[in-house]
Write an enzyme that holds these catalytic residues in place. Structure first.
Site, short mmCIF file in Angstrom:
data_model
loop_
_atom_site.label_atom_id
_atom_site.label_comp_id
_atom_site.label_asym_id
_atom_site.label_seq_id
_atom_site.Cartn_x
_atom_site.Cartn_y
_atom_site.Cartn_z
NE ARG A 53 -5.27 -0.51 4.97
CZ ARG A 53 -5.90 -1.55 4.45
NH1 ARG A 53 -7.22 -1.61 4.49
NH2 ARG A 53 -5.23 -2.52 3.87
CG HIS A 83 -2.43 1.61 1.83
ND1 HIS A 83 -2.50 0.29 1.48
CD2 HIS A 83 -2.23 1.63 3.16
CE1 HIS A 83 -2.36 -0.47 2.55
NE2 HIS A 83 -2.20 0.33 3.59
CG ASN A 93 -3.47 -0.87 -2.00
OD1 ASN A 93 -3.19 -0.54 -0.84
ND2 ASN A 93 -2.78 -0.46 -3.05
CG HIS A 132 -0.64 0.31 13.74
ND1 HIS A 132 0.35 -0.65 13.65
CD2 HIS A 132 -0.92 0.68 12.47
CE1 HIS A 132 0.64 -0.85 12.38
NE2 HIS A 132 -0.11 -0.06 11.65
#
Length: 355
Positions: free
Chosen positions: A90, A94, A124, A224
């Site tokens: 992640r 990001h 975030n 996911h």
């Protein structure tokens, strides 16, 4: 790839892809898949890895231990905390979707009153894994004091190795040579990170801005299959989808009932829900099986079934090997997004601070 908008953003993006290890495993797969004779050169499988100045083994002369050091530290962290794989993936995601893969997400605010850096964006605030990047950077600085190793490359390598840990070998190639950015803005993170409530057209248009196509969108959504989300991100879909106290009709009703039991009103931001039910620590293709049963956690998951081509990809990705190959390619594509190379940007001494 539905990625979250909200205070408690999803731990996610997860992954694994092709059995790409030292050239031989991947080359043999590629040779068989393509029937070609270019053994030892698989770079052309990736549409935007090298035109941007990245290459394999960028640090081969200046820091021969780099990839082993990154791997050893990352695997130790994931062994101690299996949720770390989703967290580090992640972090990479990001980073790449805001200004490109330039490690701008790592930059700390100047002081406690500063809320202007990417870290402070609402999306975030639940991102984790920064301390792993710090430890690797410090170790590499000791091992290779004369090498100019970017934080951006460390982030990309760490994400790959975190997901690869159960397989004990790299699952996709990481082309290196990135440099670190000098700008980090919370406003850009709020603008550029895809929303979990987006429809397919919005997602497709958003990904196209980064030279990522619909196959990348569907493949990267497979992230996911690892990680969790928080109840507030699902609350509207469960309890007030159209503003009339209703549930999203695209959600499997038995699954909706199960989610409501886990996330009763009022939404508790501390309560987590697996994005891939009963499989959130395993990199597999179960996420796509769930999608075809209308058990995607977010509207952006369900959106993949509203486009004919994307829905075909969802069905094909239920086969794990098909998904692995597509996911790995798309991770390479994403990892080349907006990178700085050559004399652009800088090589940070401390990943959290602009030089």
């Amino acid at each position: 790839m539905n990625i979250m908008k909200g205070t408690y953003h999803i731990i996610v993006m997860v992954v694994s892809f092709l059995v790409v290890v030292s050239g031989r495993d991947y080359d043999d797969d590629h040779h068989q898949e393509k029937g070609g004779n270019n053994k030892g050169d698989y770079r052309h499988m990736y549409k935007n890895h090298g035109g941007v100045g990245l290459r394999m083994n960028f640090y081969g002369k200046s820091c021969k231990t780099l990839e082993k050091t990154v791997r050893d530290i990352t695997w130790a962290k994931v062994s101690a905390d299996p949720t770390m794989a989703a967290k580090l993936l992640r972090l990479h995601y990001h980073d790449c979707f805001v200004r490109g893969c330039d490690a701008s997400i790592l930059i700390d605010p100047l002081n406690s009153d500063d809320n202007t850096t990417e870290k402070n964006a609402i999306q975030n605030r639940s991102v984790k894994g920064y301390e792993v990047i710090d430890e690797i950077k410090e170790k590499l600085t000791t091992e290779c004091p004369d090498a100019q190793i970017s934080c951006a490359d460390i982030v990309a390598l760490t994400a790959r190795d975190a997901v690869s840990y159960p397989n004990k070998k790299p699952l996709w190639p990481v082309f290196t040579g990135r440099r670190d950015g000098r700008v980090s803005l919370a406003t850009e993170a709020s603008r550029d990170l895809p929303s979990a409530s987006s429809n397919f057209n919005t997602l497709s248009t958003h990904f196209a801005r980064f030279n990522l196509d619909e196959t990348d969108l569907v493949a990267l959504s497979g992230a996911h299959t690892l990680g969790v989300t928080h109840c507030p991100l699902m609350f509207r879909r469960l309890y007030n989808f159209t503003g009339k106290g209703d549930t999203d009709p695209a959600l499997n009703q038995d699954y909706a009932t199960e989610l409501m039991a886990k996330c009763p009103p009022p939404a508790n931001p501390r309560t987590t829900v697996e994005m891939d039910p009963k499989s959130s620590l395993s990199f597999d293709s179960h996420y796509y099986v769930g999608l075809t049963e209308y058990k995607g956690a977010f509207s952006s998951d369900a959106a993949l079934l509203t486009n004919r081509r994307a829905a075909r990809l969802v069905r094909s990705f239920r086969d794990f090997n098909t998904f692995k190959i597509a996911f790995g390619r798309s991770m390479v594509h994403m990892g080349a997004t907006g990178v700085l190379t050559g004399d652009e940007g800088e090589i940070r001494t401390n990943c959290r601070v602009i030089n």
